[in-house]
Write a protein that holds these residues in place. Structure first.
Motif, PDB file in Angstrom:
ATOM      1  N   GLN A 116      18.331   7.839  57.945  1.00  0.00           N
ATOM      2  CA  GLN A 116      18.728   8.928  58.829  1.00  0.00           C
ATOM      3  C   GLN A 116      20.187   8.663  59.180  1.00  0.00           C
ATOM      4  N   LYS A 117      21.092   9.315  58.492  1.00  0.00           N
ATOM      5  CA  LYS A 117      22.531   9.130  58.718  1.00  0.00           C
ATOM      6  C   LYS A 117      22.875   7.640  58.637  1.00  0.00           C
ATOM      7  N   ARG A 118      23.256   6.998  59.724  1.00  0.00           N
ATOM      8  CA  ARG A 118      23.650   5.590  59.690  1.00  0.00           C
ATOM      9  C   ARG A 118      22.474   4.633  59.877  1.00  0.00           C
ATOM     10  N   LEU A 119      21.260   5.150  60.043  1.00  0.00           N
ATOM     11  CA  LEU A 119      20.085   4.313  60.271  1.00  0.00           C
ATOM     12  C   LEU A 119      19.270   4.193  58.992  1.00  0.00           C
ATOM     13  N   THR A 120      18.893   2.954  58.647  1.00  0.00           N
ATOM     14  CA  THR A 120      18.044   2.698  57.488  1.00  0.00           C
ATOM     15  C   THR A 120      16.806   1.944  57.951  1.00  0.00           C
ATOM     16  N   PHE A 121      15.645   2.469  57.592  1.00  0.00           N
ATOM     17  CA  PHE A 121      14.363   1.892  57.986  1.00  0.00           C
ATOM     18  C   PHE A 121      13.647   1.404  56.734  1.00  0.00           C
ATOM     19  N   GLN A 122      13.047   0.188  56.831  1.00  0.00           N
ATOM     20  CA  GLN A 122      12.303  -0.352  55.707  1.00  0.00           C
ATOM     21  C   GLN A 122      10.919  -0.790  56.167  1.00  0.00           C
ATOM     22  N   PHE A 123       9.943  -0.622  55.290  1.00  0.00           N
ATOM     23  CA  PHE A 123       8.579  -1.092  55.519  1.00  0.00           C
ATOM     24  C   PHE A 123       8.278  -2.109  54.433  1.00  0.00           C
ATOM     25  N   GLY A 124       7.809  -3.279  54.803  1.00  0.00           N
ATOM     26  CA  GLY A 124       7.598  -4.348  53.857  1.00  0.00           C
ATOM     27  C   GLY A 124       6.497  -4.061  52.838  1.00  0.00           C
ATOM     28  N   GLU A 125       6.536  -4.803  51.735  1.00  0.00           N
ATOM     29  CA  GLU A 125       5.565  -4.608  50.664  1.00  0.00           C
ATOM     30  C   GLU A 125       4.137  -4.862  51.133  1.00  0.00           C
ATOM     31  N   ALA A 126       3.983  -5.823  52.048  1.00  0.00           N
ATOM     32  CA  ALA A 126       2.655  -6.159  52.553  1.00  0.00           C
ATOM     33  C   ALA A 126       2.251  -5.295  53.747  1.00  0.00           C
ATOM     34  N   LYS A 127       3.133  -4.386  54.145  1.00  0.00           N
ATOM     35  CA  LYS A 127       2.897  -3.504  55.290  1.00  0.00           C
ATOM     36  C   LYS A 127       2.607  -4.294  56.556  1.00  0.00           C
ATOM     37  N   LYS A 128       3.335  -5.424  56.719  1.00  0.00           N
ATOM     38  CA  LYS A 128       3.200  -6.223  57.929  1.00  0.00           C
ATOM     39  C   LYS A 128       4.543  -6.417  58.616  1.00  0.00           C
ATOM     40  N   ASN A 129       5.642  -5.986  57.965  1.00  0.00           N
ATOM     41  CA  ASN A 129       6.936  -6.145  58.598  1.00  0.00           C
ATOM     42  C   ASN A 129       7.812  -4.941  58.320  1.00  0.00           C
ATOM     43  N   SER A 130       8.812  -4.791  59.171  1.00  0.00           N
ATOM     44  CA  SER A 130       9.704  -3.643  59.059  1.00  0.00           C
ATOM     45  C   SER A 130      11.055  -4.005  59.654  1.00  0.00           C
ATOM     46  N   SER A 131      12.059  -3.240  59.302  1.00  0.00           N
ATOM     47  CA  SER A 131      13.378  -3.448  59.876  1.00  0.00           C
ATOM     48  C   SER A 131      14.079  -2.121  60.077  1.00  0.00           C
ATOM     49  N   LEU A 132      15.004  -2.147  61.027  1.00  0.00           N
ATOM     50  CA  LEU A 132      15.895  -1.011  61.299  1.00  0.00           C
ATOM     51  C   LEU A 132      17.315  -1.533  61.234  1.00  0.00           C
ATOM     52  N   HIS A 133      18.132  -0.913  60.420  1.00  0.00           N
ATOM     53  CA  HIS A 133      19.527  -1.320  60.264  1.00  0.00           C
ATOM     54  C   HIS A 133      20.417  -0.144  60.634  1.00  0.00           C
ATOM     55  N   ILE A 134      21.381  -0.393  61.504  1.00  0.00           N
ATOM     56  CA  ILE A 134      22.363   0.634  61.863  1.00  0.00           C
ATOM     57  C   ILE A 134      23.718   0.200  61.316  1.00  0.00           C
ATOM     58  N   THR A 135      24.324   1.035  60.545  1.00  0.00           N
ATOM     59  CA  THR A 135      25.643   0.773  59.973  1.00  0.00           C
ATOM     60  C   THR A 135      26.720   1.334  60.897  1.00  0.00           C
ATOM     61  N   ALA A 136      27.755   0.534  61.119  1.00  0.00           N
ATOM     62  CA  ALA A 136      28.909   0.979  61.912  1.00  0.00           C
ATOM     63  C   ALA A 136      28.473   1.586  63.246  1.00  0.00           C
ATOM     64  N   THR A 137      27.996   0.729  64.121  1.00  0.00           N
ATOM     65  CA  THR A 137      27.461   1.203  65.390  1.00  0.00           C
ATOM     66  C   THR A 137      28.490   2.003  66.186  1.00  0.00           C
ATOM     67  N   GLN A 138      27.952   2.907  67.005  1.00  0.00           N
ATOM     68  CA  GLN A 138      28.769   3.712  67.918  1.00  0.00           C
ATOM     69  C   GLN A 138      28.217   3.522  69.325  1.00  0.00           C
ATOM     70  N   THR A 139      29.010   3.874  70.333  1.00  0.00           N
ATOM     71  CA  THR A 139      28.558   3.684  71.714  1.00  0.00           C
ATOM     72  C   THR A 139      27.315   4.515  72.013  1.00  0.00           C
ATOM     73  N   THR A 140      27.129   5.575  71.268  1.00  0.00           N
ATOM     74  CA  THR A 140      25.935   6.410  71.478  1.00  0.00           C
ATOM     75  C   THR A 140      24.653   5.746  70.969  1.00  0.00           C
ATOM     76  N   ASP A 141      24.801   4.621  70.269  1.00  0.00           N
ATOM     77  CA  ASP A 141      23.623   3.919  69.757  1.00  0.00           C
ATOM     78  C   ASP A 141      22.971   3.007  70.801  1.00  0.00           C
ATOM     79  N   VAL A 142      23.609   2.833  71.955  1.00  0.00           N
ATOM     80  CA  VAL A 142      23.066   1.911  72.954  1.00  0.00           C
ATOM     81  C   VAL A 142      21.669   2.338  73.386  1.00  0.00           C
ATOM     82  N   GLY A 143      20.837   1.331  73.649  1.00  0.00           N
ATOM     83  CA  GLY A 143      19.479   1.590  74.076  1.00  0.00           C
ATOM     84  C   GLY A 143      18.574   0.476  73.592  1.00  0.00           C
ATOM     85  N   THR A 144      17.284   0.669  73.793  1.00  0.00           N
ATOM     86  CA  THR A 144      16.285  -0.279  73.315  1.00  0.00           C
ATOM     87  C   THR A 144      15.537   0.347  72.148  1.00  0.00           C
ATOM     88  N   TYR A 145      15.460  -0.392  71.056  1.00  0.00           N
ATOM     89  CA  TYR A 145      14.782   0.080  69.857  1.00  0.00           C
ATOM     90  C   TYR A 145      13.435  -0.628  69.755  1.00  0.00           C
TER      91      TYR A 145
END
Lengths: 108, 112
Positions: A58-87
């Protein structure tokens, strides 16, 4: 019972730097969802991943789901001040269980 | 579409008093959830309704917490008597089956 662990607990970055948060489940999940909560606000749905190894962007956000479906990650590229918050990641196995969240602060 | 409505937004009560929260989910969402979010933590599921039936209340402290969803639409969550450790934000959410959750703005409860 099902546990969802999320790291790191806090992340401070300079504007323009990248950010990643990781999520691990004690059990295999049927799907995983990601939410963002702004300070003083409520969780807002970002995305749901269902398939093993799924990657969604989603634009600068990349979400991954692991092969075993037990882990995941969220990566934000080139953060902006509007990205502040709790994920939060939230793993679904029957009920939806939330991780403890990663608090992101972005310094301009 | 209208969101999930919750009231009140804020409530301050003394310990051992009772309090009630109200939630009106998105129209057509059969599943309704009450979550408790303590400061600095992720939301914790208290109870899940499917229409007006309880699906999961395993983490609801039933000695003091109760919830109902009459007619399968709006819901109330009650705490009686309240303890200091009940201070938290109480979030209501609704969803279609296996879909994303839409949260209300929550009720911030302070027990003094």
């Amino acid at each position: 019972g099902q546990q969802v662990m999320q790291i790191p607990q806090y992340q401070h970055v300079q504007e323009g730097e990248d950010f990643t948060t990781y999520c691990n489940s004690s059990t295999t999940l049927s799907n995983i969802q990601w939410y963002k909560q702004r300070p003083g606000g409520h969780p807002v749905f970002l995305i749901q991943l269902v398939k093993s190894g799924e990657v969604k962007k989603q634009k600068r956000l990349t979400f991954q789901f692991g092969e075993a479906k037990k882990n995941s990650s969220l990566h934000i590229t080139a953060t902006q001040t509007t990205d502040v918050g709790t994920y939060f990641c939230a793993g679904q196995y029957g009920k939806l269980t939330f991780g403890q969240g990663t608090i992101l602060t972005v310094h301009p | 579409e209208a969101g999930v409505a919750q009231s009140p937004r804020y409530k301050i009560i003394e310990k051992r008093q009772s309090v009630a929260f109200w939630c009106n989910p998105i129209s057509g969402h059969a599943t309704l959830y009450w979550y408790q979010q303590i400061l600095g933590q992720g939301p914790k599921l208290l109870i899940q309704f499917q229409n007006n039936g309880v699906v999961d209340d395993s983490q609801l402290p039933k000695d003091r917490f109760s919830a109902e969803r009459l007619k399968g639409v709006d819901s109330t969550l009650k705490i009686q008597p309240a303890k200091l450790e009940d201070s938290a934000v109480y979030l209501c959410a609704s969803s279609l089956e296996r879909g994303s959750y839409t949260f209300g703005s929550g009720t911030r409860l302070t027990v003094v």
